[in-house]
Scaffold this active site. Structure first.
Site, mmCIF file in Angstrom:
data_model
loop_
_atom_site.group_PDB
_atom_site.id
_atom_site.type_symbol
_atom_site.label_atom_id
_atom_site.label_comp_id
_atom_site.label_asym_id
_atom_site.label_seq_id
_atom_site.Cartn_x
_atom_site.Cartn_y
_atom_site.Cartn_z
ATOM 1 N N GLU A 36 0.856 -1.204 0.000
ATOM 2 C CA GLU A 36 0.000 0.000 0.000
ATOM 3 C C GLU A 36 0.895 1.259 0.000
ATOM 4 O O GLU A 36 1.915 1.280 0.679
ATOM 5 C CB GLU A 36 -0.846 -0.020 1.282
ATOM 6 C CG GLU A 36 -1.753 1.193 1.468
ATOM 7 C CD GLU A 36 -2.325 1.285 2.881
ATOM 8 O OE1 GLU A 36 -1.664 0.821 3.838
ATOM 9 O OE2 GLU A 36 -3.442 1.817 3.027
ATOM 10 N N ASN A 88 -7.264 6.573 -1.537
ATOM 11 C CA ASN A 88 -6.191 5.597 -1.361
ATOM 12 C C ASN A 88 -6.485 4.498 -2.382
ATOM 13 O O ASN A 88 -7.470 3.760 -2.238
ATOM 14 C CB ASN A 88 -6.216 5.074 0.082
ATOM 15 C CG ASN A 88 -4.998 4.237 0.410
ATOM 16 O OD1 ASN A 88 -4.324 3.728 -0.476
ATOM 17 N ND2 ASN A 88 -4.714 4.089 1.699
ATOM 18 N N ASN A 130 0.113 -1.119 5.296
ATOM 19 C CA ASN A 130 1.029 -0.431 6.225
ATOM 20 C C ASN A 130 0.356 -0.530 7.587
ATOM 21 O O ASN A 130 -0.623 0.176 7.831
ATOM 22 C CB ASN A 130 1.145 1.061 5.890
ATOM 23 C CG ASN A 130 2.031 1.364 4.699
ATOM 24 O OD1 ASN A 130 3.203 1.662 4.836
ATOM 25 N ND2 ASN A 130 1.440 1.302 3.517
ATOM 26 N N LYS A 187 -9.791 2.406 -1.859
ATOM 27 C CA LYS A 187 -9.982 1.818 -0.523
ATOM 28 C C LYS A 187 -11.312 2.226 0.108
ATOM 29 O O LYS A 187 -11.589 3.426 0.284
ATOM 30 C CB LYS A 187 -8.823 2.259 0.370
ATOM 31 C CG LYS A 187 -8.741 1.583 1.733
ATOM 32 C CD LYS A 187 -7.436 2.033 2.416
ATOM 33 C CE LYS A 187 -7.206 1.390 3.772
ATOM 34 N NZ LYS A 187 -5.900 1.803 4.344
ATOM 35 N N CYS A 244 -5.070 -2.817 2.727
ATOM 36 C CA CYS A 244 -4.796 -2.711 4.162
ATOM 37 C C CYS A 244 -6.001 -3.028 5.060
ATOM 38 O O CYS A 244 -6.401 -4.178 5.161
ATOM 39 C CB CYS A 244 -4.209 -1.339 4.463
ATOM 40 S SG CYS A 244 -3.480 -1.233 6.123
ATOM 41 N N GLU A 273 -5.982 8.702 8.003
ATOM 42 C CA GLU A 273 -6.516 8.324 6.679
ATOM 43 C C GLU A 273 -7.906 8.903 6.436
ATOM 44 O O GLU A 273 -8.255 9.234 5.311
ATOM 45 C CB GLU A 273 -6.541 6.803 6.529
ATOM 46 C CG GLU A 273 -5.154 6.220 6.320
ATOM 47 C CD GLU A 273 -5.201 4.811 5.792
ATOM 48 O OE1 GLU A 273 -5.795 4.572 4.742
ATOM 49 O OE2 GLU A 273 -4.644 3.920 6.480
#
Lengths: 313, 313
Positions: free
Chosen positions: B47, B110, B197, B127, B172, B146
């Site tokens: 990622e 993302n 991550n 994402k 993720c 995020e």
């Protein structure tokens, strides 16, 4: 009020076809006493705990088939378990084959109940995910005819306030389906009880069946972790009428960790003090559903039953 | 046509803040070459693989923040990866921060892509499950912003025919949510690629964070097994700008078994020959969705976002 539930999983070894309900109940009562002696207030028994696992046979005689079902709960032969529950102040989960008249017809379900410490039924569930087939499969030593002998449960996945927390339940094959845990998770479940009968030849493929023990735990551990809930899974196991079934009954914490596990393939009681508040930190961080779930992206889960792959190029 | 995908997971050690995109891309290219040398036709990268994991900081300067995003893919600095892909005939998955003008406004996602063996983008994903917070949390050594820097993905969980099978992807935190895998499972997915991550302090609770490695694998193994699919999960890991992140990149078979795993916290390539047909026996037996799923019982999964417990007695 304490948020610790002193729980037991009471695994059963095989119940031969020749064993009566009365004998099976006496084994359950003996384990309930042992659990009580070890401080438990709640005991989780297996799936179809009063008889042998009859879906392994094609039974054409209706009277014989119906002899495996309960028409009342408690009935004359199962009442001693409820009486002992009340006497000891120990609640329980148990599963049985249920025969009822509903909607003007005879219906059969694979059913489980939660009974409180007064010996009173507080919740009822009927198995949603029936494994196996409705017709005998040629070449199989043991059949798996749950789809013939039961209809899918019509009560959904409920939860109940009992034992100081939010309790849920399911049965055997339900544990392999993440939807099972999630529907209860969305109702704030804190402990899920389930019983299972899982033969080592349940798919008929050696590579899958050889991993039965691993898959048994993987499903329950993931369900516990992803829904911040305790899971107590109890086997009927060992070699029953020639069919070998997995044991390894477990108590799984909301972390997904196994905190107690049966070490035999016989009647065996395991216990753990289950702190319902352990789940809270998960529910408030990574699994805070209200903050993190995105239901719009999940629509296919209810809109589609079978898998549909994109067309070949 | 062969149903074996020769796949690699190319884990990255830390990317310091001072490292340029060009340097990061050269590390990715080096691992792609190594993977090719070991027979791979597909490489899964982490990622946000082109920069340090910037959501750990509260960045108030917009120009600085936007320096972490890609406005085109490939762009001048990422093009060498696509050129190498075409030259070697090796496809790949990679994730990056995406800045686009869509619907008349500036939007940040993302994002991940699948690139085929000709260096062409064949699939794009944004994402869905953004972890962390939109505001800095007091008392945290490392933030996880995020929810501030990205909006939830608006492309759903798609699948694409590539590499001889049905490919899916996620990023993720998506891997912790069973809905992620299931929506792709319902589209016949055979291999799910994902990068992550995951700092060891991601919840701030020592009891949860101490189990990060266990939870990392548990989620991917359950997702693979319950959807009869390969899962390739690739970490950016090690100590990056003072934040320690989990490694243990894995290739997981449709059985749920880990068949390859990284053993370092550095740049490391692992490979496996992934037979897409292994999933078939699961899809035809215990996970034959069309025979066994009961979507009516799952409605709460889309009808409810957060958990609602029954009222207290």
């Amino acid at each position: 009020m304490s948020r610790i539930v002193k729980a037991a999983s009471a695994q059963m070894g095989p119940i031969p076809k020749s064993q009566s309900r009365k004998q099976a109940v006496s084994r359950l009562v003996a384990m309930m006493r042992e659990a009580k002696g070890r401080g438990a207030e709640l005991v989780v028994f297996p799936e179809l705990a009063f008889t042998t696992f009859f879906p392994r046979w094609m039974i054409e005689d209706e009277a014989e088939l119906e002899s495996y079902y309960e028409t009342e709960m408690p009935g004359p032969e199962t009442a001693p378990l409820f009486e002992e529950s009340k006497k000891l102040g120990v609640g329980f989960y148990v599963s049985y084959a249920e025969l009822v008249n509903e909607g003007g017809r005879r219906r059969r379900f694979n059913t489980s109940i939660i009974v409180d410490r007064n010996g009173e039924i507080v919740g009822k569930y009927r198995k949603v995910h029936l494994p196996g087939h409705s017709e005998p499969q040629p070449g199989r030593v043991h059949q798996h005819l749950e789809k013939r002998y039961f209809e899918p449960g019509n009560l959904g996945f409920g939860v109940w306030r009992a034992f100081g927390g939010v309790m849920g339940m399911c049965i055997c094959n339900d544990r392999r389906w993440p939807e099972t845990y999630r529907v209860m998770g969305l109702q704030g479940v804190e402990m899920i009880m389930l019983g299972y009968n899982t033969p080592f030849d349940h798919t008929g493929h050696a590579d899958i069946d050889g991993l039965t023990s691993f898959h048994n735990h993987l499903s329950m551990q993931a369900g516990a972790y992803q829904n911040s809930t305790w899971v107590i899974g109890t086997a009927k196991c060992g070699k029953e009428e020639g069919s070998s079934m997995v044991g390894q009954s477990v108590i799984v914490a909301p972390s997904g960790e196994i905190v107690a596990m049966a070490a035999t393939l016989e009647d065996e009681v395991i216990t753990a003090n289950c702190d319902l508040d352990i789940g809270k930190r998960y529910r408030q961080t990574i699994f805070d559903f209200a903050r993190h779930r995105e239901p719009e992206a999940y629509r296919l889960i209810v809109e589609r039953k079978g898998a549909i792959a994109p067309p070949e190029n």
